[in-house]
Write an enzyme that holds these catalytic residues in place. Structure first.
Site, PDB file in Angstrom:
ATOM      1  N   HIS A  58      -6.234   8.168  -7.674  1.00 34.03           N
ATOM      2  CA  HIS A  58      -5.660   8.265  -9.017  1.00 34.03           C
ATOM      3  C   HIS A  58      -6.498   7.451 -10.000  1.00 34.03           C
ATOM      4  O   HIS A  58      -7.505   6.840  -9.613  1.00 34.03           O
ATOM      5  CB  HIS A  58      -4.181   7.849  -9.018  1.00 34.03           C
ATOM      6  CG  HIS A  58      -3.911   6.471  -8.490  1.00 34.03           C
ATOM      7  ND1 HIS A  58      -4.429   5.340  -9.067  1.00 34.03           N
ATOM      8  CD2 HIS A  58      -3.168   6.051  -7.427  1.00 34.03           C
ATOM      9  CE1 HIS A  58      -4.026   4.277  -8.402  1.00 34.03           C
ATOM     10  NE2 HIS A  58      -3.270   4.677  -7.385  1.00 34.03           N
ATOM     11  N   HIS A 118      -7.594   3.808  -9.152  1.00 30.29           N
ATOM     12  CA  HIS A 118      -8.763   3.670  -8.265  1.00 30.29           C
ATOM     13  C   HIS A 118     -10.052   3.908  -9.068  1.00 30.29           C
ATOM     14  O   HIS A 118     -11.041   3.204  -8.916  1.00 30.29           O
ATOM     15  CB  HIS A 118      -8.718   4.690  -7.125  1.00 30.29           C
ATOM     16  CG  HIS A 118      -7.486   4.628  -6.280  1.00 30.29           C
ATOM     17  ND1 HIS A 118      -6.649   5.707  -6.089  1.00 30.29           N
ATOM     18  CD2 HIS A 118      -6.932   3.603  -5.576  1.00 30.29           C
ATOM     19  CE1 HIS A 118      -5.647   5.361  -5.309  1.00 30.29           C
ATOM     20  NE2 HIS A 118      -5.786   4.085  -4.981  1.00 30.29           N
ATOM     21  N   CYS A 176       5.056  -5.707   4.071  1.00 28.98           N
ATOM     22  CA  CYS A 176       5.093  -4.528   3.192  1.00 28.98           C
ATOM     23  C   CYS A 176       4.068  -3.547   3.733  1.00 28.98           C
ATOM     24  O   CYS A 176       2.866  -3.845   3.757  1.00 28.98           O
ATOM     25  CB  CYS A 176       4.745  -4.881   1.747  1.00 28.98           C
ATOM     26  SG  CYS A 176       4.459  -3.386   0.756  1.00 28.98           S
ATOM     27  N   CYS A 212       1.289  -2.399   1.100  1.00 29.74           N
ATOM     28  CA  CYS A 212       0.104  -3.274   0.918  1.00 29.74           C
ATOM     29  C   CYS A 212      -0.478  -3.671   2.256  1.00 29.74           C
ATOM     30  O   CYS A 212      -1.510  -4.339   2.277  1.00 29.74           O
ATOM     31  CB  CYS A 212       0.366  -4.597   0.220  1.00 29.74           C
ATOM     32  SG  CYS A 212       1.659  -4.873  -0.891  1.00 29.74           S
ATOM     33  N   CYS A 243       8.798  -6.043  -1.966  1.00 21.74           N
ATOM     34  CA  CYS A 243       7.386  -6.296  -2.286  1.00 21.74           C
ATOM     35  C   CYS A 243       7.248  -6.396  -3.803  1.00 21.74           C
ATOM     36  O   CYS A 243       7.686  -5.500  -4.529  1.00 21.74           O
ATOM     37  CB  CYS A 243       6.523  -5.155  -1.764  1.00 21.74           C
ATOM     38  SG  CYS A 243       4.848  -5.210  -2.444  1.00 21.74           S
ATOM     39  N   HIS A 251       4.930  -3.238  -4.910  1.00 24.15           N
ATOM     40  CA  HIS A 251       5.421  -1.864  -4.699  1.00 24.15           C
ATOM     41  C   HIS A 251       6.926  -1.704  -4.874  1.00 24.15           C
ATOM     42  O   HIS A 251       7.431  -0.589  -4.877  1.00 24.15           O
ATOM     43  CB  HIS A 251       4.998  -1.371  -3.304  1.00 24.15           C
ATOM     44  CG  HIS A 251       3.508  -1.249  -3.167  1.00 24.15           C
ATOM     45  ND1 HIS A 251       2.745  -2.237  -2.601  1.00 24.15           N
ATOM     46  CD2 HIS A 251       2.657  -0.290  -3.593  1.00 24.15           C
ATOM     47  CE1 HIS A 251       1.471  -1.872  -2.653  1.00 24.15           C
ATOM     48  NE2 HIS A 251       1.394  -0.705  -3.247  1.00 24.15           N
ATOM     49  N   LYS A 283       2.675  -0.335 -12.863  1.00 23.37           N
ATOM     50  CA  LYS A 283       1.350  -0.132 -12.279  1.00 23.37           C
ATOM     51  C   LYS A 283       1.201   1.316 -11.802  1.00 23.37           C
ATOM     52  O   LYS A 283       2.111   1.854 -11.144  1.00 23.37           O
ATOM     53  CB  LYS A 283       1.187  -1.080 -11.092  1.00 23.37           C
ATOM     54  CG  LYS A 283      -0.134  -0.900 -10.376  1.00 23.37           C
ATOM     55  CD  LYS A 283      -0.219  -1.774  -9.140  1.00 23.37           C
ATOM     56  CE  LYS A 283      -1.563  -1.554  -8.463  1.00 23.37           C
ATOM     57  NZ  LYS A 283      -1.481  -1.123  -7.093  1.00 23.37           N
ATOM     58  N   LYS A 303       0.472   5.189  -6.041  1.00 22.84           N
ATOM     59  CA  LYS A 303       0.935   6.354  -5.267  1.00 22.84           C
ATOM     60  C   LYS A 303       2.413   6.252  -4.923  1.00 22.84           C
ATOM     61  O   LYS A 303       3.104   7.234  -4.819  1.00 22.84           O
ATOM     62  CB  LYS A 303       0.169   6.431  -3.937  1.00 22.84           C
ATOM     63  CG  LYS A 303      -1.211   6.996  -4.059  1.00 22.84           C
ATOM     64  CD  LYS A 303      -1.825   7.164  -2.681  1.00 22.84           C
ATOM     65  CE  LYS A 303      -2.264   5.834  -2.094  1.00 22.84           C
ATOM     66  NZ  LYS A 303      -3.686   5.553  -2.151  1.00 22.84           N
TER      67      LYS A 303
HETATM   68  N1  MSP Z   1      -7.447  -0.667   1.261  1.00 17.90           N
HETATM   69  C1  MSP Z   1      -7.199  -1.767   0.418  1.00 17.90           C
HETATM   70  C2  MSP Z   1      -8.476  -2.435  -0.034  1.00 17.90           C
HETATM   71  C3  MSP Z   1      -9.346  -2.934   1.055  1.00 17.90           C
HETATM   72  S1  MSP Z   1     -10.813  -3.622   0.439  1.00 17.90           S
HETATM   73  C4  MSP Z   1     -11.550  -4.329   1.747  1.00 17.90           C
HETATM   74  C5  MSP Z   1      -6.436  -1.285  -0.806  1.00 17.90           C
HETATM   75  N2  MSP Z   1      -6.588  -0.006  -1.135  1.00 17.90           N
HETATM   76  S2  MSP Z   1      -5.912   0.735  -2.379  1.00 17.90           S
HETATM   77  O1  MSP Z   1      -6.164   2.136  -2.195  1.00 17.90           O
HETATM   78  O2  MSP Z   1      -4.553   0.331  -2.504  1.00 17.90           O
HETATM   79  O3  MSP Z   1      -6.754   0.315  -3.620  1.00 17.90           O
HETATM   80  C6  MSP Z   1      -6.557  -0.889  -4.220  1.00 17.90           C
HETATM   81  C7  MSP Z   1      -7.500  -1.053  -5.381  1.00 17.90           C
HETATM   82  O4  MSP Z   1      -7.507   0.108  -6.224  1.00 17.90           O
HETATM   83  C8  MSP Z   1      -7.032  -2.154  -6.299  1.00 17.90           C
HETATM   84  O5  MSP Z   1      -7.400  -3.423  -5.864  1.00 17.90           O
HETATM   85  C9  MSP Z   1      -7.718  -1.782  -7.578  1.00 17.90           C
HETATM   86  O6  MSP Z   1      -9.075  -2.118  -7.482  1.00 17.90           O
HETATM   87  C10 MSP Z   1      -7.575  -0.279  -7.569  1.00 17.90           C
HETATM   88  N3  MSP Z   1      -6.315   0.102  -8.192  1.00 17.90           N
HETATM   89  C11 MSP Z   1      -5.294   0.810  -7.631  1.00 17.90           C
HETATM   90  N4  MSP Z   1      -4.318   0.984  -8.561  1.00 17.90           N
HETATM   91  C12 MSP Z   1      -4.705   0.400  -9.711  1.00 17.90           C
HETATM   92  C13 MSP Z   1      -4.154   0.325 -10.986  1.00 17.90           C
HETATM   93  N5  MSP Z   1      -3.010   0.883 -11.289  1.00 17.90           N
HETATM   94  N6  MSP Z   1      -4.866  -0.323 -11.926  1.00 17.90           N
HETATM   95  C14 MSP Z   1      -6.072  -0.887 -11.685  1.00 17.90           C
HETATM   96  N7  MSP Z   1      -6.625  -0.845 -10.495  1.00 17.90           N
HETATM   97  C15 MSP Z   1      -5.955  -0.232  -9.484  1.00 17.90           C
HETATM   98  O7  MSP Z   1      -5.783  -2.101  -1.422  1.00 17.90           O
END
Ligand code: MSP
Length: 508
Positions: A17, A20, A125, A128, A138, A141, A293, A296
């Site tokens: 999304h 990311h 959680c 996370c 959490c 979430h 935030k 998903k």
């Molecule tokens: N798999 C772990 C990360 C492991 S790194 C060794 C994870 N994945 S995640 O798919 O949840 O992605 C998290 C990251 O995506 C966040 O830290 C951020 O960089 C980005 N984001 C996900 N949602 C976000 C927002 N709504 N806003 C900004 N960044 C966001 O955690």
């Protein structure tokens, strides 16, 4: 100089999304900037494919977990390619080469006396994949925490508390921006670190613990090591000393939600395994929808980057994300604002200067302008020279500090000043062809500068301008100062098409 840039390894539990995309695009902009400055850059991204959350999601969909992660991982990679992210390494945690590096890493922790067997009982959680000691829900979430108790391996995290505080206090540049650094320091000073449960017996979807096949590695340890395994896979010939050239220069771009994993667990794990720490953690705030935030786990907040890109283009999407807020601050998404800044800055301001300049060269010079023609001087006159120099210094200064929004504003106002300069010079009112030619020459030189400054932010517009002026592709920072023999204009104007839509899937 070598610089290794990483994004988080995104969970392969659902489609990518806009949240990311935000972190990935910031990392890409920084990488493009460093390449422009002549650095060698490796950009790593990838997918985090193990753990309970993914195992459960695939099961709920009735899909084999391997097939499920293959699909999602391809989605992520395809999106980054479509958004023109300059990826060098796409690493998956289900790759065998990754597992090999993880196992060696585990052995190093063990050899250092930092692993032991114990009993974990506490809260978790699944979204996370994080342990909690208190609370019912959490904080990120908002879902209920699950209680669980099991035998597992522990990492002696508690040993590293003082070293972590000392290191972060001594290295200002390790965590940026500063409020995130302060947050980690208060966390470390106010909480007694407990040892970290680093294996799980209740899921089998993971990398088995060497010598204890009843357990798999905790998904976060598995995922963090991707930063090392990706580098080893990309540069196998430089495994020992040269890898560290890259490693020392590593910049982890992350969201604030995963700060503690990167600023507390990861350094301790690295020290234990005998590695140096990466150069810095560059922490972005959240993209939110109505202050929630984008996540998903809250489908109403999800914005599909492809849908947005279809409406405003890659450059429209990038420009919005880079220009609105400082690093670390949250940004509440508004489609109206996306359209507003794209039209104001890209279509009207930058687009206008480009089409005026090209139009004038076409009209008065038949599209060909050479340095010697009519005595036009090769260099910028004092007025534009000062403006150009100040702009470069300011914009790049901000980028060195990860101040993307400030840098972007400097570039946009450079374009405004160029429009004002042209308006003041009014070459269309001049009878003297030589003086007019000189003004056009200066305008084209300034436009070349603008195109180079735009590379980290809006690479498509940058390229269109360079092609439109007949300049070589892929210019670098030093091209800001090289002499040009001439310009041969050929531009499919406009460089950015005004956005006329006012809605994205019902969202205004
Ligand atoms: N798999 C772990 C990360 C492991 S790194 C060794 C994870 N994945 S995640 O798919 O949840 O992605 C998290 C990251 O995506 C966040 O830290 C951020 O960089 C980005 N984001 C996900 N949602 C976000 C927002 N709504 N806003 C900004 N960044 C966001 O955690």
């Amino acid at each position: 100089m070598n610089t290794y840039i990483t994004t988080p390894i995104y969970y392969a539990s659902g489609s990518p999304h806009l949240g990311h995309a935000y972190t990935t695009l910031l990392a890409d902009a920084y990488g493009r900037y460093l390449k422009l400055r002549g650095n060698k850059v490796l950009l790593l991204t990838g997918t985090d494919e193990h753990g309970q959350k993914i195992e459960r999601t695939a099961a709920a969909k009735g899909v084999d977990v391997g097939t499920f992660v293959d699909q999602i991982s391809q989605d992520f990679e395809a999106l980054w390619r479509d958004l023109k992210v300059d990826i060098d390494i796409f690493q998956r945690t289900t790759d065998l080469a990754h597992a090999k590096v993880v196992l060696t890493f585990w052995q190093r922790l063990k050899a250092n006396g930092d692993l032991y067997i114990g009993d974990y009982s506490g809260l978790y959680c699944v979204e996370c994949e994080q342990y909690f000691t208190t609370g019912t829900h959490c904080p990120t979430h908002k879902i209920e925490l699950e209680k669980f108790a099991e035998r597992c391996w522990f990492f002696r995290l508690s040993r590293y508390q003082e070293d972590l505080i000392d290191y972060i206090e001594a290295h200002d540049e390790f965590i940026v921006p500063v409020q995130r650094r302060n947050e980690v320091l208060s966390f470390l000073k106010l909480n007694q670190l407990r040892d970290l449960a680093v294996s799980r017996g209740s899921t089998s979807w993971g990398i088995p613990v060497p010598g204890d096949e009843s357990q798999v590695l905790y998904v976060w340890v598995d995922a963090l090591v991707t930063y090392l395994s990706g580098l080893e896979v990309a540069a196998p010939d430089v495994a020992s000393h040269q890898t560290s050239v890259w490693w020392k220069s590593a910049h982890h771009f992350i969201g604030k939600d995963i700060l503690i994993f990167h600023a507390v667990y990861w350094p301790a794990l690295l020290w234990s395994a005998g590695y140096q720490l990466p150069a810095s953690l560059v922490v972005n705030g959240w993209l939110t929808v109505e202050s929630e935030k984008i996540s998903k786990s809250r489908p109403a907040t999800v914005i599909d980057p492809r849908e947005l890109e279809a409406k405003v283009g890659i450059d429209g999407l990038r420009h919005y994300l880079f220009s609105r807020v400082g690093l670390g601050q949250d940004l509440d998404f508004s489609f109206d604002q996306v359209v507003e800044v794209a039209n104001a800055d890209l279509a009207n301001n930058i687009g206008n200067f480009v089409s005026r300049m090209v139009g004038l060269v076409e009209k008065y010079e038949g599209g060909v302008l050479t340095a010697s023609a009519g005595g036009a001087s090769r260099n910028l006159g004092p007025e534009l020279a000062t403006l150009v120099e100040n702009t470069i210094v300011e914009a790049y200064g901000h980028l060195d500090n990860y101040e993307f929004a400030k840098a972007s504003r400097v570039v946009v106002s450079f374009s405004s000043e160029l429009n004002a300069w042209l308006q003041k010079k009014q070459p269309w009112k001049l009878d003297n062809a030589e003086i007019r030619r000189d003004i056009l020459w200066q305008g084209c030189l300034a436009l070349r500068t603008l195109s180079i400054l735009l590379i980290p932010f809006t690479p498509d517009i940058a390229l269109k301008i360079q092609q439109g002026l007949g300049l070589p592709d892929n210019p670098s920072w030093s091209d800001l100062y090289t002499e040009v023999d001439g310009f041969k204009t050929d531009l499919p104007v406009p460089v950015f098409k005004r956005v006329e839509v006012s809605k994205i899937d019902g969202m205004t």
